[in-house]
Write a protein that holds these residues in place. Structure first.
Motif, mmCIF file in Angstrom:
data_model
loop_
_atom_site.group_PDB
_atom_site.id
_atom_site.type_symbol
_atom_site.label_atom_id
_atom_site.label_comp_id
_atom_site.label_asym_id
_atom_site.label_seq_id
_atom_site.Cartn_x
_atom_site.Cartn_y
_atom_site.Cartn_z
ATOM 1 N N ARG A 301 0.825 -1.209 0.000
ATOM 2 C CA ARG A 301 0.000 0.000 0.000
ATOM 3 C C ARG A 301 0.865 1.267 0.000
ATOM 4 O O ARG A 301 0.496 2.284 -0.598
ATOM 5 C CB ARG A 301 -0.924 0.008 1.215
ATOM 6 C CG ARG A 301 -1.960 1.135 1.169
ATOM 7 C CD ARG A 301 -2.765 1.216 2.447
ATOM 8 N NE ARG A 301 -3.550 0.011 2.680
ATOM 9 C CZ ARG A 301 -3.527 -0.687 3.813
ATOM 10 N NH1 ARG A 301 -2.736 -0.318 4.808
ATOM 11 N NH2 ARG A 301 -4.273 -1.762 3.951
ATOM 12 N N GLY A 302 1.996 1.207 0.676
ATOM 13 C CA GLY A 302 2.867 2.373 0.775
ATOM 14 C C GLY A 302 3.917 2.462 -0.308
ATOM 15 O O GLY A 302 4.762 3.361 -0.272
ATOM 16 N N GLY A 308 -0.780 10.040 -11.181
ATOM 17 C CA GLY A 308 -2.231 10.000 -11.272
ATOM 18 C C GLY A 308 -2.893 8.911 -10.456
ATOM 19 O O GLY A 308 -4.124 8.843 -10.393
ATOM 20 N N VAL A 309 -2.108 8.043 -9.823
ATOM 21 C CA VAL A 309 -2.663 6.975 -8.996
ATOM 22 C C VAL A 309 -2.745 7.462 -7.556
ATOM 23 O O VAL A 309 -1.726 7.806 -6.950
ATOM 24 C CB VAL A 309 -1.807 5.690 -9.076
ATOM 25 C CG1 VAL A 309 -2.335 4.627 -8.104
ATOM 26 C CG2 VAL A 309 -1.802 5.154 -10.506
ATOM 27 N N ASP A 310 -3.947 7.520 -7.001
ATOM 28 C CA ASP A 310 -4.149 8.029 -5.644
ATOM 29 C C ASP A 310 -3.841 6.992 -4.577
ATOM 30 O O ASP A 310 -3.407 7.337 -3.480
ATOM 31 C CB ASP A 310 -5.595 8.514 -5.465
ATOM 32 C CG ASP A 310 -5.912 9.709 -6.353
ATOM 33 O OD1 ASP A 310 -4.996 10.526 -6.575
ATOM 34 O OD2 ASP A 310 -7.058 9.811 -6.818
#
Length: 358
Positions: A301-302, A308-310
């Protein structure tokens, strides 16, 4: 995750209550109807809308036409310490698979690993429901199934000999949500095609192609083509292998023997599914395993993202978030489906689905 102007909000309890009443009115015993209703409502609660209440009219039609046995004698047909085959007696797939998972968990607690397959079953809703069940017991679940209609030809062909044949895996974590992968071996499950049709939406390019090889975007013309496998020929191979394991191995239907339950409401489908359960305690300390899963989840996740990927999502996280939001705000159902269910409720002789005040 709230509703749009074409949807109506319902609670999971309202949905389960309506499904329960409709199934009882169709002949299912009270306890069986409640079990199926709870699982169907859970499907909508997690956003698996192609497998929730949208399937109720089809189930009721099959039950009332004799295509599903409302009072099955679900029994163990074959058994050894680490495996079993459950004969569903043509009962609701949700009941047959619930029994299979229950037995697999019981066996895995004794043997470490257990495989339980089914035959004479029926469509059972989203695969993730069953792969997730062992998680509460510190166990891993792997689910396989033969789809309830053939929408996939062999790679390079046009004869419908394979289905979406889904796979699901549920892996326990510690503080993080469990990792739950639920995927068809086709780019999209056919339930998603049905959901698009109900909403009056077009399909994205890449879900289906026509028999002429061109992209097929209108879900109402799905009969004019077929679903595409994930990863091209690799997805075709995966669909074949899953079908052999979930169907052929248990003596269930596969290939040309699969009955299209979307069109045929009378013929027995002999659907096959299988659940493989692994007990974490057989492999070491469950707490240590779950801590390792948490660490990997956080690393993923980190990790660095493309422009553009949140957020990077883990399998099952979006369903987990949706479940919390829908439990708090209500489950959005397309207004067209709610209207259809209200009309059918009168035919079934049950009170209509209750919805949240608008």
């Amino acid at each position: 995750m709230g509703k749009d102007n074409k949807s109506v909000l319902v609670t999971a309890e309202q949905l389960a209550d309506f499904i329960d009443r409709a199934l009882q009115a169709s002949g299912l015993p009270s306890a069986d109807a409640a079990c199926v209703a709870a699982l169907m409502a859970r499907a909508d609660l997690q956003g698996s809308d192609g497998h929730g209440v949208i399937r109720l009219p089809q189930y009721v039609k099959r039950i009332r036409a004799g295509g599903i046995n409302p009072r099955p004698d679900i029994r163990v047909a074959e058994e050894r310490p680490g495996m079993a085959v459950v004969d569903g007696d043509n009962g609701m797939g949700h009941l047959v698979m619930s029994r299979a998972v229950e037995l697999a968990i019981e066996k895995a607690a004794a043997t470490g690993v257990a495989w339980v397959g089914t035959r004479a079953s029926n469509h059972a809703g989203p695969a993730s429901l069953y792969a997730s069940m062992p998680i509460a017991r510190d166990m891993i679940g792997l689910y396989f199934a033969v789809g309830s209609a053939n929408h996939l030809p062999p790679w390079g062909g046009i004869d419908m000999l394979l289905s979406t044949n889904p796979i699901a895996v549920g892996i326990p974590a510690g503080a993080e949500p469990p990792v739950v992968l639920d995927m068809a071996t086709t780019v999209a499950a056919y339930g998603k095609v049905k959901a698009k049709a109900k909403r009056g939406e077009q399909m994205p390019e890449g879900w289906m192609i026509g028999f002429d090889g061109r992209p097929l975007l209108d879900p109402n013309r799905a009969h004019e083509g077929f679903l595409l496998p994930i990863g091209g020929y690799k997805g075709y191979g995966l669909a074949l292998v899953v079908g052999l394991l979930a169907g052929t191995l248990q003596g269930a239907a596969m290939g040309r023997d699969v009955v299209d339950f979307n069109k045929d409401h009378v013929t027995l489908t002999n659907t096959g599914q299988a659940i493989l359960v692994l007990d974490l305690k057989a492999f070491g300390d469950p707490a240590a395993f779950k801590e390792a899963v948490d660490r990997l989840v956080r690393d993923i996740r980190g990790s660095r993202r493309l422009p553009g990927v949140d957020r990077i999502w883990l399998p099952g996280e979006q369903s987990h978030e949706r479940r919390k939001a829908y439990a708090r705000e209500g489950i959005p159902l397309p207004a067209e489906i709610v209207a259809e269910l209200r009309e059918l409720a009168g035919q079934w002789g049950v009170d209509p689905l209750q919805v949240q005040p608008s």
